[in-house]
Design a protein around this motif. Structure first.
Motif, short mmCIF file in Angstrom:
data_model
loop_
_atom_site.label_atom_id
_atom_site.label_comp_id
_atom_site.label_asym_id
_atom_site.label_seq_id
_atom_site.Cartn_x
_atom_site.Cartn_y
_atom_site.Cartn_z
N VAL A 1 0.80 -1.40 0.03
CA VAL A 1 0.19 -0.19 -0.08
C VAL A 1 0.76 1.36 -0.10
O VAL A 1 0.64 2.22 -0.83
CB VAL A 1 -1.19 -0.03 1.20
CG1 VAL A 1 -1.64 1.35 1.38
CG2 VAL A 1 -2.11 -1.15 1.13
N VAL A 2 1.97 1.30 0.85
CA VAL A 2 2.79 2.42 0.93
C VAL A 2 3.38 2.75 -0.44
O VAL A 2 3.52 3.82 -0.71
CB VAL A 2 3.52 2.40 1.95
CG1 VAL A 2 4.97 3.28 1.61
CG2 VAL A 2 3.10 2.34 3.35
N ILE A 3 4.06 1.69 -0.91
CA ILE A 3 4.77 1.81 -2.31
C ILE A 3 3.60 2.33 -3.48
O ILE A 3 4.06 2.94 -4.31
CB ILE A 3 5.48 0.26 -2.53
CG1 ILE A 3 6.66 0.35 -1.69
CG2 ILE A 3 5.96 0.57 -4.22
CD1 ILE A 3 7.33 -1.10 -1.88
N ALA B 1 1.82 6.37 -6.97
CA ALA B 1 0.35 7.14 -7.21
C ALA B 1 0.49 8.40 -7.29
O ALA B 1 0.42 9.16 -8.21
CB ALA B 1 -0.66 6.53 -6.68
N TRP B 2 1.34 8.82 -5.94
CA TRP B 2 1.52 10.43 -5.70
C TRP B 2 2.34 10.85 -6.63
O TRP B 2 2.16 12.04 -7.25
CB TRP B 2 1.95 10.33 -4.28
CG TRP B 2 2.14 12.11 -3.83
CD1 TRP B 2 3.07 12.95 -4.04
CD2 TRP B 2 1.16 12.70 -3.55
NE1 TRP B 2 3.19 13.96 -3.58
CE2 TRP B 2 1.43 14.05 -3.24
CE3 TRP B 2 -0.25 12.59 -3.23
CZ2 TRP B 2 0.84 15.09 -2.71
CZ3 TRP B 2 -0.96 13.69 -2.77
CH2 TRP B 2 -0.38 15.23 -2.50
N ASN B 3 3.66 10.31 -6.85
CA ASN B 3 4.59 10.77 -7.43
C ASN B 3 4.53 10.58 -9.24
O ASN B 3 5.25 11.17 -10.18
CB ASN B 3 6.10 10.11 -7.37
CG ASN B 3 6.46 10.67 -6.01
OD1 ASN B 3 6.63 12.04 -5.78
ND2 ASN B 3 6.66 9.70 -4.96
N THR C 1 4.79 19.93 -8.97
CA THR C 1 5.12 20.88 -7.99
C THR C 1 5.11 20.15 -6.61
O THR C 1 5.62 20.58 -5.62
CB THR C 1 4.32 22.16 -7.83
OG1 THR C 1 2.99 21.81 -7.89
CG2 THR C 1 4.90 23.01 -9.04
N LEU C 2 3.92 19.16 -6.32
CA LEU C 2 3.90 18.32 -5.31
C LEU C 2 4.54 17.12 -5.19
O LEU C 2 4.28 16.54 -4.13
CB LEU C 2 2.46 18.26 -5.28
CG LEU C 2 1.26 19.50 -4.97
CD1 LEU C 2 -0.35 19.22 -4.84
CD2 LEU C 2 1.62 20.28 -3.80
N ARG C 3 5.15 16.64 -6.29
CA ARG C 3 5.81 15.34 -5.99
C ARG C 3 7.03 15.61 -5.06
O ARG C 3 7.75 16.49 -5.49
CB ARG C 3 6.47 15.05 -7.74
CG ARG C 3 5.05 14.70 -8.44
CD ARG C 3 5.63 14.23 -9.81
NE ARG C 3 4.39 14.19 -10.65
CZ ARG C 3 4.48 14.01 -12.03
NH1 ARG C 3 5.62 13.91 -12.62
NH2 ARG C 3 3.37 13.71 -12.70
N PHE C 4 7.30 14.86 -4.42
CA PHE C 4 8.49 14.54 -3.57
C PHE C 4 9.62 13.73 -4.06
O PHE C 4 10.61 13.71 -3.53
CB PHE C 4 8.14 14.51 -1.94
CG PHE C 4 7.39 13.07 -1.89
CD1 PHE C 4 8.12 11.90 -1.62
CD2 PHE C 4 6.13 12.95 -1.95
CE1 PHE C 4 7.58 10.70 -1.39
CE2 PHE C 4 5.37 11.82 -1.72
CZ PHE C 4 6.28 10.45 -1.42
N PHE D 1 11.97 8.05 -9.03
CA PHE D 1 11.63 7.19 -7.66
C PHE D 1 13.22 6.95 -7.13
O PHE D 1 13.30 5.84 -6.52
CB PHE D 1 10.84 5.64 -7.88
CG PHE D 1 9.45 5.97 -8.43
CD1 PHE D 1 8.58 6.69 -7.89
CD2 PHE D 1 9.28 5.84 -9.80
CE1 PHE D 1 7.17 6.88 -8.40
CE2 PHE D 1 8.16 6.11 -10.37
CZ PHE D 1 7.00 6.69 -9.71
N THR D 2 14.00 7.78 -7.19
CA THR D 2 15.34 7.56 -6.45
C THR D 2 15.11 7.59 -5.01
O THR D 2 15.77 6.69 -4.27
CB THR D 2 16.08 8.78 -6.84
OG1 THR D 2 16.26 8.62 -8.35
CG2 THR D 2 17.49 8.46 -6.40
#
Length: 171
Positions: free
Chosen positions: A50-52, A57-59, A65-68, A73-74
């Motif tokens: 779920v975390v991955i 999904a988020w990235n 601008t909101l992608r961390f 995915f480094t």
């Protein structure tokens, strides 16, 4: 005499001696076993998935601008590598502790087996001694046959005496 204090400022510190924090190895071992047990459950795999998935999904779907983790995915790779670098030694520590427990259990089993073997051999010797002793003891059937034989001998002796008595009386 009392031992000198080691945190005094007027005395030099021993060279080359680094003071590391102290920890209880048994408590640390129990903690590592609990982590290793948790990592071996389906619950952990589901949460990790779920975390991955949320990370992907988020990235992938969020605005730039909101992608961390913008560089393929480094940061995720770094986090997973860090998790693996801590998980492996903790799992090995838990396995070593389990191996130690297994070794102690096997030693105890060997000790108990040796005691049981010694007890069994002792009982075997005792049973053999009883059988030998019973071989020398008169059984009920043996006593009956001896009494019957003695009764027959007494009857024969009485018949011979009676015959001799008759002969003496006739003569």
């Amino acid at each position: 005499m009392s031992e000198p204090r080691r945190d005094r400022l007027d005395q030099p510190v021993e060279p080359g001696r680094v003071r590391l924090p102290r920890f209880d190895p048994e408590a640390f071992g129990r903690w590592s076993e609990s982590i290793a047990r948790y990592m071996g459950t389906a619950k952990f795999i589901v949460y990790m998935t779920v975390v991955i998935g949320a990370w992907f999904a988020w990235n992938t779907l969020a605005p730039k601008t909101l992608r961390f983790d913008p560089y393929t995915f480094t940061f995720l790779t770094l986090v997973l590598s860090l998790q693996a670098s801590y998980a492996a030694p903790l799992i090995l520590l838990a396995q070593n502790r389990q191996a130690d427990r297994d070794r102690l259990a096997m030693e105890e089993d060997r000790r108990r087996a040796a005691m049981q073997k010694a007890d069994t051999e002792y009982l075997t010797r005792e049973i053999a001694a009883l059988r030998i002793a019973l071989g020398e003891v008169a059984t009920r059937d043996f006593v009956r046959s001896e009494l019957a034989r003695l009764a027959d001998e007494l009857d024969e002796a009485a018949a011979r005496r009676a015959k001799l008595d008759r002969r003496d009386q006739d003569a």
